[in-house]
Structures are given as C-alpha cells and as structure tokens.
Design a protein around this motif. Structure first.
Motif, PDB file in Angstrom:
ATOM      1  N   VAL A 142       0.614  -0.625   0.284  1.00 23.42           N
ATOM      2  CA  VAL A 142       0.105   0.171   0.021  1.00 23.42           C
ATOM      3  C   VAL A 142       1.087   1.395   0.297  1.00 23.42           C
ATOM      4  O   VAL A 142       2.202   1.923   0.452  1.00 23.42           O
ATOM      5  N   VAL A 143      -0.048   1.923  -0.130  1.00 25.36           N
ATOM      6  CA  VAL A 143       1.260   3.588  -0.514  1.00 25.36           C
ATOM      7  C   VAL A 143      -0.090   4.846   0.208  1.00 25.36           C
ATOM      8  O   VAL A 143      -1.097   4.997  -0.143  1.00 25.36           O
ATOM      9  N   ARG A 144       0.573   5.079   0.969  1.00 25.53           N
ATOM     10  CA  ARG A 144       0.010   5.987   2.057  1.00 25.53           C
ATOM     11  C   ARG A 144       0.509   7.546   2.088  1.00 25.53           C
ATOM     12  O   ARG A 144       1.734   7.866   2.549  1.00 25.53           O
ATOM     13  N   ASP A 145       0.024   8.295   1.861  1.00 28.88           N
ATOM     14  CA  ASP A 145       0.518   9.769   0.604  1.00 28.88           C
ATOM     15  C   ASP A 145       1.714  10.149   0.745  1.00 28.88           C
ATOM     16  O   ASP A 145       3.134   9.947   0.909  1.00 28.88           O
ATOM     17  N   GLY A 146       2.166   8.793   0.142  1.00 34.12           N
ATOM     18  CA  GLY A 146       3.057   9.505  -1.069  1.00 34.12           C
ATOM     19  C   GLY A 146       4.270   7.964  -0.698  1.00 34.12           C
ATOM     20  O   GLY A 146       5.728   7.440  -1.380  1.00 34.12           O
ATOM     21  N   LYS A 147       4.126   7.629   0.576  1.00 34.53           N
ATOM     22  CA  LYS A 147       5.178   6.289   1.609  1.00 34.53           C
ATOM     23  C   LYS A 147       4.776   5.029   1.287  1.00 34.53           C
ATOM     24  O   LYS A 147       3.686   4.462   0.871  1.00 34.53           O
ATOM     25  N   LEU A 148       4.938   4.408   0.609  1.00 34.87           N
ATOM     26  CA  LEU A 148       5.503   3.026  -0.183  1.00 34.87           C
ATOM     27  C   LEU A 148       5.497   1.510   1.253  1.00 34.87           C
ATOM     28  O   LEU A 148       6.447   1.935   1.912  1.00 34.87           O
ATOM     29  N   GLU A 149       4.234   1.112   1.507  1.00 34.21           N
ATOM     30  CA  GLU A 149       4.558   0.073   2.711  1.00 34.21           C
ATOM     31  C   GLU A 149       4.408  -1.453   2.300  1.00 34.21           C
ATOM     32  O   GLU A 149       3.219  -1.968   1.880  1.00 34.21           O
ATOM     33  N   PRO A 150       6.096  -2.005   1.575  1.00 27.53           N
ATOM     34  CA  PRO A 150       5.768  -3.117   0.564  1.00 27.53           C
ATOM     35  C   PRO A 150       5.107  -4.465   1.967  1.00 27.53           C
ATOM     36  O   PRO A 150       5.241  -4.050   2.668  1.00 27.53           O
ATOM     37  N   MET A 166      -5.997   7.355 -10.220  1.00 24.10           N
ATOM     38  CA  MET A 166      -4.738   6.627  -8.924  1.00 24.10           C
ATOM     39  C   MET A 166      -4.239   7.442  -8.117  1.00 24.10           C
ATOM     40  O   MET A 166      -3.404   7.330  -7.352  1.00 24.10           O
ATOM     41  N   ALA A 167      -3.252   8.666 -10.079  1.00 20.48           N
ATOM     42  CA  ALA A 167      -2.410   9.786  -9.063  1.00 20.48           C
ATOM     43  C   ALA A 167      -3.259  10.671  -7.691  1.00 20.48           C
ATOM     44  O   ALA A 167      -2.051  11.129  -7.251  1.00 20.48           O
ATOM     45  N   ALA A 168      -4.744  10.738  -7.659  1.00 18.49           N
ATOM     46  CA  ALA A 168      -4.680  11.569  -7.069  1.00 18.49           C
ATOM     47  C   ALA A 168      -4.687  10.852  -5.135  1.00 18.49           C
ATOM     48  O   ALA A 168      -5.398  11.714  -4.060  1.00 18.49           O
ATOM     49  N   GLU A 169      -4.890   9.476  -5.171  1.00 20.93           N
ATOM     50  CA  GLU A 169      -5.289   8.311  -3.963  1.00 20.93           C
ATOM     51  C   GLU A 169      -4.302   9.706  -3.098  1.00 20.93           C
ATOM     52  O   GLU A 169      -3.295   9.308  -3.524  1.00 20.93           O
ATOM     53  N   LYS A 170      -4.911   9.139  -1.759  1.00 17.93           N
ATOM     54  CA  LYS A 170      -3.938   9.391  -0.244  1.00 17.93           C
ATOM     55  C   LYS A 170      -3.741   8.146   0.252  1.00 17.93           C
ATOM     56  O   LYS A 170      -2.586   8.008   0.457  1.00 17.93           O
ATOM     57  N   VAL A 171      -4.731   7.321   0.163  1.00 18.64           N
ATOM     58  CA  VAL A 171      -4.482   5.799   0.242  1.00 18.64           C
ATOM     59  C   VAL A 171      -4.852   4.452  -1.210  1.00 18.64           C
ATOM     60  O   VAL A 171      -5.595   4.064  -1.566  1.00 18.64           O
ATOM     61  N   ARG A 172      -2.928   4.033  -1.356  1.00 17.81           N
ATOM     62  CA  ARG A 172      -3.737   3.069  -2.863  1.00 17.81           C
ATOM     63  C   ARG A 172      -3.190   1.987  -2.905  1.00 17.81           C
ATOM     64  O   ARG A 172      -1.790   1.640  -2.347  1.00 17.81           O
ATOM     65  N   TYR A 173      -3.907   0.807  -3.256  1.00 21.36           N
ATOM     66  CA  TYR A 173      -3.036  -0.610  -3.457  1.00 21.36           C
ATOM     67  C   TYR A 173      -2.593  -1.665  -4.381  1.00 21.36           C
ATOM     68  O   TYR A 173      -2.458  -2.329  -4.361  1.00 21.36           O
ATOM     69  N   ALA A 174      -2.769  -0.198  -5.644  1.00 19.48           N
ATOM     70  CA  ALA A 174      -2.189  -0.597  -6.950  1.00 19.48           C
ATOM     71  C   ALA A 174      -1.338   0.399  -7.681  1.00 19.48           C
ATOM     72  O   ALA A 174      -1.278   1.386  -7.074  1.00 19.48           O
ATOM     73  N   GLY A 175      -0.572  -0.065  -7.925  1.00 17.57           N
ATOM     74  CA  GLY A 175       0.513   0.987  -9.205  1.00 17.57           C
ATOM     75  C   GLY A 175      -0.700   0.913 -10.500  1.00 17.57           C
ATOM     76  O   GLY A 175      -1.115  -0.259 -10.928  1.00 17.57           O
ATOM     77  N   ILE A 176      -0.020   2.111 -11.466  1.00 15.97           N
ATOM     78  CA  ILE A 176      -0.291   1.810 -13.343  1.00 15.97           C
ATOM     79  C   ILE A 176       0.917   1.288 -13.740  1.00 15.97           C
ATOM     80  O   ILE A 176       1.813   1.212 -13.740  1.00 15.97           O
ATOM     81  N   SER A 189       8.050   5.612  -9.098  1.00 10.58           N
ATOM     82  CA  SER A 189       8.533   4.193  -9.197  1.00 10.58           C
ATOM     83  C   SER A 189       7.257   3.650  -8.447  1.00 10.58           C
ATOM     84  O   SER A 189       6.223   2.631  -8.803  1.00 10.58           O
ATOM     85  N   HIS A 190       6.621   3.935  -7.443  1.00 14.65           N
ATOM     86  CA  HIS A 190       5.999   3.504  -6.703  1.00 14.65           C
ATOM     87  C   HIS A 190       4.232   3.812  -7.247  1.00 14.65           C
ATOM     88  O   HIS A 190       2.987   3.175  -7.205  1.00 14.65           O
ATOM     89  N   LEU A 191       3.946   4.965  -7.985  1.00 11.13           N
ATOM     90  CA  LEU A 191       2.746   4.983  -8.694  1.00 11.13           C
ATOM     91  C   LEU A 191       2.326   4.059 -10.208  1.00 11.13           C
ATOM     92  O   LEU A 191       2.021   3.744 -10.611  1.00 11.13           O
ATOM     93  N   MET A 192       4.026   4.076 -10.771  1.00  7.90           N
ATOM     94  CA  MET A 192       3.826   3.373 -11.667  1.00  7.90           C
ATOM     95  C   MET A 192       5.838   2.536 -12.291  1.00  7.90           C
ATOM     96  O   MET A 192       6.507   2.655 -12.686  1.00  7.90           O
ATOM     97  N   PRO A 193       5.374   1.478 -11.055  1.00  2.00           N
ATOM     98  CA  PRO A 193       6.297   0.369 -11.493  1.00  2.00           C
ATOM     99  C   PRO A 193       6.625  -0.655 -12.341  1.00  2.00           C
ATOM    100  O   PRO A 193       7.367  -1.509 -12.261  1.00  2.00           O
ATOM    101  N   LEU A 194       5.940  -0.622 -13.098  1.00  2.00           N
ATOM    102  CA  LEU A 194       6.402  -1.199 -14.176  1.00  2.00           C
ATOM    103  C   LEU A 194       5.947  -0.942 -15.569  1.00  2.00           C
ATOM    104  O   LEU A 194       4.806   0.035 -15.597  1.00  2.00           O
ATOM    105  N   ILE A 195       6.107  -0.993 -16.764  1.00  3.88           N
ATOM    106  CA  ILE A 195       6.781  -1.135 -18.606  1.00  3.88           C
ATOM    107  C   ILE A 195       5.901  -2.096 -19.029  1.00  3.88           C
ATOM    108  O   ILE A 195       6.768  -3.062 -18.859  1.00  3.88           O
ATOM    109  N   SER A 196       5.011  -1.633 -19.614  1.00  2.00           N
ATOM    110  CA  SER A 196       4.498  -2.851 -20.532  1.00  2.00           C
ATOM    111  C   SER A 196       4.097  -2.609 -21.913  1.00  2.00           C
ATOM    112  O   SER A 196       3.081  -1.466 -22.169  1.00  2.00           O
ATOM    113  N   ASP A 197       4.446  -2.835 -23.098  1.00  2.00           N
ATOM    114  CA  ASP A 197       4.062  -2.952 -24.050  1.00  2.00           C
ATOM    115  C   ASP A 197       3.676  -4.361 -25.389  1.00  2.00           C
ATOM    116  O   ASP A 197       4.546  -4.884 -25.251  1.00  2.00           O
ATOM    117  N   ARG A 198       3.477  -4.146 -26.168  1.00  2.00           N
ATOM    118  CA  ARG A 198       2.658  -5.283 -27.251  1.00  2.00           C
ATOM    119  C   ARG A 198       5.174  -4.801 -28.368  1.00  2.00           C
ATOM    120  O   ARG A 198       4.908  -4.353 -28.776  1.00  2.00           O
TER     121      ARG A 198
END
Length: 275
Positions: A142-150, A166-176, A189-198
């Motif tokens: 979870v990310v709380r106020d910009g701090k990741l709790e792994p 998702m970017a506006a959430e104070k408490v977030r359970y997922a990344g983009i 990186s806690h907001l966008m932890p992964l890059i995927s493409d075809r």
C-alpha cells in the motif's frame, strides 16, 4: 488374546516397514521461484494461479469486469461466470499462501506481482477494486501519502487504467502499468512500477534467425531506462520460443510473458538443451 496381540504386533511392524521404506506418498517440495516468469492470461489455465505457482512463477495476470457489483475474471464478457471472482481465483488463495509462506507467496521473502487488466469502465471498476483490495491489508502493498509500505503482493493495474484517479489517491493499493512512451516519465516508481507494451509495435524480430543489432540495442536501452527509474519492464505478444526467451532474459527484461508455463519454466531452469 495371544493371537490378537500377535496380530497387533504384525500390523504395527508392517506399518513401520512401510514408513521406513518411504512407500507412503510424501508432499512434493514447492517449486523454486522464478523471478522473470509471468503468466499471461493466467486464468485460462486449468487451475488459475495454482498452476503458475506450482511452476514457480512470481507474476500472474488476470482480466476483470465489473458485473452486478462483482469483479469477475474473464477475457470477454460472454465468458463471465459468477463463481469466477477475483477474490475466489486469486486474492483468497494468495492470502492462504502468504499465511503458509511466513509472509510471502513463495516463502522467500520476495514480492509477488498480480497484474490486473481492467477490461471495461476504468473508474467504476477501479473504485470497486479498491474496496476489495482494502480487505487484504496484511498481504497487499500500500502507498500512504506517497510512502510505499511493501507487503507480499504488489498489485498493478493494466488495460483501462484510471491514471488521474489513482495519482490523486492518498491511500492506494495498486500501481499503474505504464507504456513505452512512459519510459522517460518522472512519475514515481511506486505509482508506475511497471512498463508494458506490445512486442510487435517496436520490434520486427519474431525469433527466427538473429535479432538485429539495432533492435537488440533498442531493447537494452528500454530495459535500462525502466531500471534507472526503478521500474520493471514486460512485453506482451512475444513469441513463446526459446530464442525469444533467451534474448529477453539476456537483456534483463523483468517479466517474461508466456502462455506456456512448462516451456518457460524449463528454459529458465536451464533444462532446454537446444532450440
């Protein structure tokens, strides 16, 4: 009475011989985790999640729809079944694995990745998903106020992604799940932890012959850019062949996408003798 005692001794002795001979079935050891193994459309396998875990995979992908206030796992709407909820197929079994694994899915202390592809309306489906994920606080990062709790499981949202929400959430359970054009993004990186493409959108090589120097350099550059910003990288629609897996592995791609659990496991464990 003597006959009964003699019979009892024989039974006990026989059981002791069976135990000492190791003829009773024993629980198979868990598969060693494979850091680069990602099960694409994992729910198509006979035992969603469980087959991937048995092969040592550390990342799986599930597509979801919001239907009658339930998060149902399927690739198309006509495949929806009320019993195939995200909780039943993935979140509840993962919770049990984490409990049994002393706080991690593979009992190795390393994170497991659950990629959730939203197939319909991004914002309403994500809003419902957030409420569900909040029911697993002991397991999901979870990310709380910009701090990741792994925690044991990192959830990443792909498909229809409500980025601003998702970017506006104070408490977030997922990344983009980002895309190629996000390689140079300054998003944390806690907001966008992964890059995927075809794969075919940026590479013409399909595993036959040798990959060109230019495309190999393009791949390595993309991997390095992702890693420099603390992100993982994955490509979908890659050919399920040893030459392609070898190029992806050598380049440092973090999640090698596959529908062939047996084949990728054998390759990553070094059991493939030739192409």
């Amino acid at each position: 009475m003597k006959s009964f005692c003699r019979f009892t001794v024989l039974v006990v002795s026989g059981l002791s011989l069976v135990l000492s001979a190791g003829t009773l079935p024993a629980e198979e050891p868990a598969a060693e985790p494979l850091a680069q193994a990602h099960a694409h459309n994992d729910y198509f396998h006979a035992r969603p999640l469980l087959d991937a875990l048995d092969h040592g995979f550390t990342s799986v992908e599930a597509d979801i729809f919001l239907h009658d206030d339930r998060l149902l796992v399927a690739h198309y709407q006509w495949q929806l079944k009320h019993a195939r909820t995200l909780q039943a197929l993935y979140l509840d079994p993962l919770r049990e694995r984490v409990k049994a694994g002393k706080g991690s899915v593979h009992a190795d202390g390393k994170p497991f990745y659950l990629l959730i592809d939203i197939k319909d309306g991004a914002e309403p489906t994500y809003a419902a998903l957030t409420k569900v994920l909040a029911q697993y606080p002991e397991m999901i990062s979870v990310v709380r106020d910009g701090k990741l709790e792994p925690k044991a499981v990192n959830v990443i949202i792909s498909g229809s992604r409500p980025k601003q929400m998702m970017a506006a959430e104070k408490v977030r359970y997922a990344g983009i799940d980002g895309r190629w054009e996000d390689l140079d993004s300054d998003m944390p990186s806690h907001l966008m932890p992964l890059i995927s493409d075809r794969w075919g959108k940026y590479f013409r090589w399909n595993g036959k012959g040798e990959i060109s120097d230019a495309e190999r350099e393009r791949l390595v550059t993309a991997v390095n850019k992702a890693h420099d910003r603390g992100r993982r990288i994955r490509f979908w629609a890659t050919p399920d062949t040893v030459p392609v897996w070898r190029v992806l592995q050598t380049a440092g791609v973090d999640a090698i996408n596959t529908d062939d659990l047996d084949g990728l496991e054998s390759f990553l464990r070094g059991q493939v003798a030739n192409d």
